[in-house]
Design a protein around this motif. Structure first.
Motif, PDB file in Angstrom:
ATOM      1  N   SER A  95     -64.549-100.964  38.193  1.00 21.19           N
ATOM      2  CA  SER A  95     -63.991-101.431  39.456  1.00 21.19           C
ATOM      3  C   SER A  95     -65.049-101.499  40.558  1.00 21.19           C
ATOM      4  O   SER A  95     -65.747-100.519  40.814  1.00 21.19           O
ATOM      5  CB  SER A  95     -62.873-100.480  39.905  1.00 21.19           C
ATOM      6  OG  SER A  95     -62.572-100.651  41.275  1.00 21.19           O
ATOM      7  N   PRO A  96     -65.161-102.653  41.243  1.00 23.45           N
ATOM      8  CA  PRO A  96     -66.078-102.724  42.386  1.00 23.45           C
ATOM      9  C   PRO A  96     -65.730-101.727  43.484  1.00 23.45           C
ATOM     10  O   PRO A  96     -66.622-101.144  44.125  1.00 23.45           O
ATOM     11  CB  PRO A  96     -65.927-104.164  42.880  1.00 23.45           C
ATOM     12  CG  PRO A  96     -65.426-104.928  41.692  1.00 23.45           C
ATOM     13  CD  PRO A  96     -64.551-103.957  40.945  1.00 23.45           C
ATOM     14  N   THR A 131     -77.916-110.612  30.437  1.00 29.20           N
ATOM     15  CA  THR A 131     -77.844-111.010  31.838  1.00 29.20           C
ATOM     16  C   THR A 131     -77.369-109.794  32.627  1.00 29.20           C
ATOM     17  O   THR A 131     -76.351-109.190  32.278  1.00 29.20           O
ATOM     18  CB  THR A 131     -76.862-112.174  32.027  1.00 29.20           C
ATOM     19  OG1 THR A 131     -77.383-113.325  31.345  1.00 29.20           O
ATOM     20  CG2 THR A 131     -76.665-112.505  33.494  1.00 29.20           C
ATOM     21  N   ILE A 132     -78.122-109.416  33.654  1.00 24.89           N
ATOM     22  CA  ILE A 132     -77.820-108.204  34.412  1.00 24.89           C
ATOM     23  C   ILE A 132     -77.581-108.574  35.865  1.00 24.89           C
ATOM     24  O   ILE A 132     -78.421-109.224  36.502  1.00 24.89           O
ATOM     25  CB  ILE A 132     -78.967-107.182  34.303  1.00 24.89           C
ATOM     26  CG1 ILE A 132     -79.270-106.885  32.823  1.00 24.89           C
ATOM     27  CG2 ILE A 132     -78.603-105.894  35.027  1.00 24.89           C
ATOM     28  CD1 ILE A 132     -80.450-105.954  32.604  1.00 24.89           C
ATOM     29  N   MET A 133     -76.419-108.171  36.392  1.00 26.09           N
ATOM     30  CA  MET A 133     -75.994-108.481  37.753  1.00 26.09           C
ATOM     31  C   MET A 133     -76.028-107.193  38.575  1.00 26.09           C
ATOM     32  O   MET A 133     -75.298-106.255  38.258  1.00 26.09           O
ATOM     33  CB  MET A 133     -74.584-109.069  37.728  1.00 26.09           C
ATOM     34  CG  MET A 133     -74.507-110.388  36.960  1.00 26.09           C
ATOM     35  SD  MET A 133     -72.872-110.744  36.241  1.00 26.09           S
ATOM     36  CE  MET A 133     -73.090-110.069  34.579  1.00 26.09           C
ATOM     37  N   VAL A 134     -76.840-107.142  39.609  1.00 23.86           N
ATOM     38  CA  VAL A 134     -77.151-105.870  40.251  1.00 23.86           C
ATOM     39  C   VAL A 134     -76.663-105.843  41.697  1.00 23.86           C
ATOM     40  O   VAL A 134     -76.892-106.780  42.463  1.00 23.86           O
ATOM     41  CB  VAL A 134     -78.665-105.589  40.220  1.00 23.86           C
ATOM     42  CG1 VAL A 134     -78.947-104.172  40.708  1.00 23.86           C
ATOM     43  CG2 VAL A 134     -79.225-105.787  38.811  1.00 23.86           C
ATOM     44  N   GLY A 135     -76.031-104.728  42.046  1.00 29.44           N
ATOM     45  CA  GLY A 135     -75.674-104.453  43.432  1.00 29.44           C
ATOM     46  C   GLY A 135     -76.334-103.159  43.894  1.00 29.44           C
ATOM     47  O   GLY A 135     -76.439-102.202  43.119  1.00 29.44           O
ATOM     48  N   GLY A 164     -72.603-106.260  42.185  1.00 30.96           N
ATOM     49  CA  GLY A 164     -72.877-106.498  40.775  1.00 30.96           C
ATOM     50  C   GLY A 164     -71.589-106.494  39.963  1.00 30.96           C
ATOM     51  O   GLY A 164     -71.369-107.368  39.113  1.00 30.96           O
ATOM     52  N   GLN A 165     -70.733-105.513  40.243  1.00 34.97           N
ATOM     53  CA  GLN A 165     -69.445-105.449  39.544  1.00 34.97           C
ATOM     54  C   GLN A 165     -68.573-106.652  39.881  1.00 34.97           C
ATOM     55  O   GLN A 165     -67.845-107.172  39.011  1.00 34.97           O
ATOM     56  CB  GLN A 165     -68.723-104.147  39.892  1.00 34.97           C
ATOM     57  CG  GLN A 165     -69.442-102.886  39.459  1.00 34.97           C
ATOM     58  CD  GLN A 165     -69.546-102.718  37.954  1.00 34.97           C
ATOM     59  OE1 GLN A 165     -68.984-103.500  37.186  1.00 34.97           O
ATOM     60  NE2 GLN A 165     -70.274-101.701  37.519  1.00 34.97           N
ATOM     61  N   THR A 166     -68.615-107.105  41.131  1.00 28.24           N
ATOM     62  CA  THR A 166     -67.855-108.284  41.508  1.00 28.24           C
ATOM     63  C   THR A 166     -68.317-109.497  40.716  1.00 28.24           C
ATOM     64  O   THR A 166     -67.501-110.287  40.219  1.00 28.24           O
ATOM     65  CB  THR A 166     -67.997-108.546  43.014  1.00 28.24           C
ATOM     66  OG1 THR A 166     -67.425-107.446  43.739  1.00 28.24           O
ATOM     67  CG2 THR A 166     -67.299-109.825  43.433  1.00 28.24           C
ATOM     68  N   ALA A 244     -58.170-106.275  41.803  1.00 25.41           N
ATOM     69  CA  ALA A 244     -58.889-106.770  42.976  1.00 25.41           C
ATOM     70  C   ALA A 244     -58.118-107.897  43.650  1.00 25.41           C
ATOM     71  O   ALA A 244     -58.068-107.978  44.885  1.00 25.41           O
ATOM     72  CB  ALA A 244     -60.283-107.241  42.580  1.00 25.41           C
ATOM     73  N   ALA A 245     -57.515-108.776  42.856  1.00 25.40           N
ATOM     74  CA  ALA A 245     -56.730-109.875  43.415  1.00 25.40           C
ATOM     75  C   ALA A 245     -55.554-109.348  44.223  1.00 25.40           C
ATOM     76  O   ALA A 245     -55.234-109.871  45.299  1.00 25.40           O
ATOM     77  CB  ALA A 245     -56.238-110.781  42.291  1.00 25.40           C
ATOM     78  N   LYS A 246     -54.920-108.294  43.715  1.00 29.34           N
ATOM     79  CA  LYS A 246     -53.806-107.682  44.455  1.00 29.34           C
ATOM     80  C   LYS A 246     -54.286-107.139  45.788  1.00 29.34           C
ATOM     81  O   LYS A 246     -53.646-107.345  46.833  1.00 29.34           O
ATOM     82  CB  LYS A 246     -53.182-106.573  43.619  1.00 29.34           C
ATOM     83  CG  LYS A 246     -51.993-105.884  44.285  1.00 29.34           C
ATOM     84  CD  LYS A 246     -51.401-104.825  43.364  1.00 29.34           C
ATOM     85  CE  LYS A 246     -50.224-104.128  44.028  1.00 29.34           C
ATOM     86  NZ  LYS A 246     -49.638-103.079  43.140  1.00 29.34           N
TER      87      LYS A 246
END
Length: 290
Positions: A95-96, A131-135, A164-166, A244-246
């Motif tokens: 979870s972000p 592929t790595i997505m970083v926050g 990154g989680q998003t 997250a949408a909720k």
């Protein structure tokens, strides 16, 4: 010393790459399937706290948000062994919102935090082509980058903690919905009596071409559904999207539909099959022979 916690299908090859690159790697929860990492030079320790005490950077690769929270903040957890100046890199898909909470708790100890979820599946992990997505903070990202480059091929600093989680949730929406679309198309072609392999070949030459049609479409034709990436884990990711949408009062109708199809897949015993097995769930729901 680098700490690595989470030695599953993805974590084992990722930790192996770090060891092969010459890093001293402290490991927790070594099981028979991951014993080879110790044979290669990894150091097995008794708990997550011991890993954090021994390491400057601790990497997590765990299944879900509660698992990360427990390893970080449970008894003998990572947080108990951390001191100011250390860095946690969570490469799990979670979870972000929880990620931001975890980062803030560790920030109070002077510890840096990056969320760095990955895409590419088991083969991407084995081939160091993730592929790595970083926050996280830029300075923490620069510190972590040499390690991330050992495990991945495409590495993007998205923004602050949680971003990154998003990005990973967005990735899983696209992947899940595209797999579902390919499954519908190929099931349609099969039920209509066409040569499904030829249909796929034709589609690969047109605007419908995609990596998912190429790889997962072939798995659907061959009915080779060994993971890969398990349906139950992809359902977890779409649950993160739904939560997250909720919170954002956001309509994601097709994400919700694909999540429900994955629920059906689990109900008929496909949860531990590759997510390309969604075609089998659709086949089941379509009442074959009627």
């Amino acid at each position: 010393m680098i700490g690595f916690i989470g030695l599953g299908v993805m974590g084992r090859p990722m930790a192996e790459h770090l060891i092969t690159a010459g890093h001293k790697v402290a490991l927790y929860r070594v099981k028979p399937a991951s014993q080879f990492l110790v044979d290669k030079g990894g150091i097995a320790l008794d708990n997550a706290r011991a890993v954090a005490e021994a390491s400057d950077i601790v990497i997590l690769m765990l299944p879900d948000t509660p698992d990360v929270e427990d390893v970080l903040f449970g008894a003998d957890g990572v947080a108990e062994g951390l001191s100011a100046g250390k860095l946690v890199i969570d490469m799990s898909s979670i979870s972000p919102m929880a990620t931001r909470t975890f980062a803030e708790r560790l920030k109070q100890k002077g510890v840096g935090y990056l969320d760095a979820p990955v895409s590419g599946g088991e083969m991407g992990a084995k081939n160091a082509a993730l592929t790595i997505m970083v926050g996280g903070e830029q300075t923490d990202f620069e510190r972590a980058l040499p390690l991330l480059e050992i495990m991945g091929k495409s590495i993007t600093h998205i923004g602050g903690v949680g971003d990154g989680q998003t990005a990973k949730v967005a990735n899983q929406i696209i992947v899940g919905l595209t797999i579902e679309a390919v499954a519908e198309a190929l099931l349609f072609a099969r039920r209509a009596g066409a040569d499904v392999a030829k249909v796929r070949e034709a589609l690969m030459g047109g605007f419908a071409a995609s990596r998912i049609l190429e790889v997962h479409g072939q798995r659907m034709i061959d009915e080779t559904f060994d993971p890969g990436f398990r349906i139950r884990l992809h359902r977890k990711d779409l649950s993160l999207a739904a939560d997250a949408a909720k919170a954002l009062n956001l309509a994601l109708p097709n994400t919700a539909m694909t999540q429900q199809l994955m629920n059906a897949a689990l109900a008929i015993g496909l949860g531990d099959k590759d997510h390309s097995a969604l075609i089998a769930a659709l086949d089941h729901l379509s009442a074959p022979g009627k």
